[in-house]
Scaffold this active site. Structure first.
Site, PDB file in Angstrom:
ATOM      1  CG  ASP A  72      -6.271   1.917 -12.988  1.00 15.42           C
ATOM      2  OD1 ASP A  72      -5.037   2.062 -12.996  1.00 15.42           O
ATOM      3  OD2 ASP A  72      -6.963   1.827 -14.027  1.00 15.42           O
ATOM      4  CG  MET A 103     -10.265   5.026 -19.223  1.00 14.93           C
ATOM      5  SD  MET A 103      -8.516   5.123 -18.815  1.00 14.93           S
ATOM      6  CE  MET A 103      -7.985   3.519 -19.382  1.00 14.93           C
TER       7      MET A 103
HETATM    8  C1  DX5 Z   1      -4.652   5.409 -16.215  1.00 11.71           C
HETATM    9  C2  DX5 Z   1      -4.871   3.933 -16.395  1.00 11.71           C
HETATM   10  C3  DX5 Z   1      -4.068   3.075 -15.493  1.00 11.71           C
HETATM   11  C4  DX5 Z   1      -2.605   3.218 -15.601  1.00 11.71           C
HETATM   12  C5  DX5 Z   1      -2.079   3.169 -14.212  1.00 11.71           C
HETATM   13  O1  DX5 Z   1      -5.594   6.096 -16.959  1.00 11.71           O
HETATM   14  O2  DX5 Z   1      -6.222   3.588 -16.193  1.00 11.71           O
HETATM   15  O3  DX5 Z   1      -4.446   1.707 -15.607  1.00 11.71           O
HETATM   16  O4  DX5 Z   1      -1.956   2.212 -16.340  1.00 11.71           O
HETATM   17  O5  DX5 Z   1      -0.762   3.426 -14.292  1.00 11.71           O
HETATM   18  P1  DX5 Z   1       0.198   3.588 -13.037  1.00 11.71           P
HETATM   19  O6  DX5 Z   1       0.149   2.316 -12.262  1.00 11.71           O
HETATM   20  O7  DX5 Z   1       1.494   3.816 -13.708  1.00 11.71           O
HETATM   21  O8  DX5 Z   1      -0.282   4.769 -12.260  1.00 11.71           O
HETATM   22 ZN    ZN Z   2      -6.729   1.377 -16.053  1.00 11.58          ZN
END
Ligand code: DX5
Ligand code: ZN
Length: 238
Positions: free
Chosen positions: A188, A81
């Site tokens: 995700d 990201m």
């Molecule tokens: C958010 C990330 C995710 C995050 C998801 O920007 O890309 O990978 O770890 O977390 P949960 O499962 O807690 O929503």
């Molecule tokens: Zn992620």
């Protein structure tokens, strides 16, 4: 621990896998936490790389990937990201990433970036944010090994699942069948016992989960429960 060769995984749409996201792990005990989630059935480790520009948070870089590489044999799934991912892809690949995904929104030359990833002998994925339509990927679906659908706005763990992701997962599964492609579908954000059934029914195969695995309690038990719920949901697929 179940291990699958990369080629088998790439060519096996439909196989459900859990990708524990270390974003919610205790970073002071990372190796132990990864071991715990692996014992619970995790088959790839999801690593969230944030730069404070593309997303409003900063996390980790290639150094942590290099350390993790020494403490697990599972594939490392690096979710970038970041702005200008081309600049860092070689470093992540050298550090031991097995899968690298980049955001459609961050890539001015997406085709070139995906080929850059593949040139390092790493599986290449493309990610779309909640506000980005699946149609924006039509020209790259035959290049990618996987598509990651964000079901939260990226940047933080433990956010609420956004149900708009469901129709995007379904659409991707339809396009894959129509075009005879074999990319895998990853989801995700906000995946837990309440949401996992819906994404699996829609066609998601790789389930990223941070908070549901590492948030509270024992990562092994949490991972096992989540995978069980996901597998049961596949059996109910109509
Ligand atoms: C958010 C990330 C995710 C995050 C998801 O920007 O890309 O990978 O770890 O977390 P949960 O499962 O807690 O929503
Ligand atoms: Zn992620």
């Amino acid at each position: 621990m179940v291990e699958f060769p990369q080629a088998f995984l790439r060519e096996s749409p439909g196989l459900i896998e859990l990708a524990p996201s270390i974003l919610s792990a205790d970073f002071a005990r990372l190796a132990e936490q990864v071991r715990g989630a692996t014992e619970g059935g995790g088959t790839l480790i999801h690593i969230d790389v944030m730069d404070g520009h593309f997303v409003p948070n900063i996390t980790i870089g290639p150094l942590v990937v290099r350390s993790l590489r020494k403490c697990t044999e599972l594939p490392l799934d690096c979710h970038l990201m970041i702005e200008n991912p081309d600049q860092f892809i070689p470093e992540f690949a050298e550090a031991g990433a097995d899968w690298i995904s980049v955001h459609q929104e961050a890539c001015r030359h997406l085709d070139r970036t995906l080929h850059l990833i593949k040139g390092h002998d790493v599986l290449a994925g493309v990610v779309i944010n909640p506000a980005t339509p699946v149609d924006t990927l039509s020209e790259v679906l035959d290049i990618v090994d996987y598509v990651l659908v964000m079901s939260v706005n990226p940047g933080f763990g433990a956010q609420k699942f956004l149900a708009g992701s469901i129709h995007k997962i379904r659409r991707l599964a339809e396009l894959r069948a129509q075009r005879g492609l074999n990319f895998r579908i990853e989801v995700d954000g906000g995946i837990g016992l309440e949401t996992v059934g819906r994404v699996v029914h829609a066609g998601a195969e790789i389930l990223v989960a941070g908070n549901a695995v590492f948030g509270q309690g024992d990562p092994t038990i949490n991972a096992r429960k989540l995978l069980k719920a996901a597998t049961e949901a596949t059996l109910q697929k109509v």
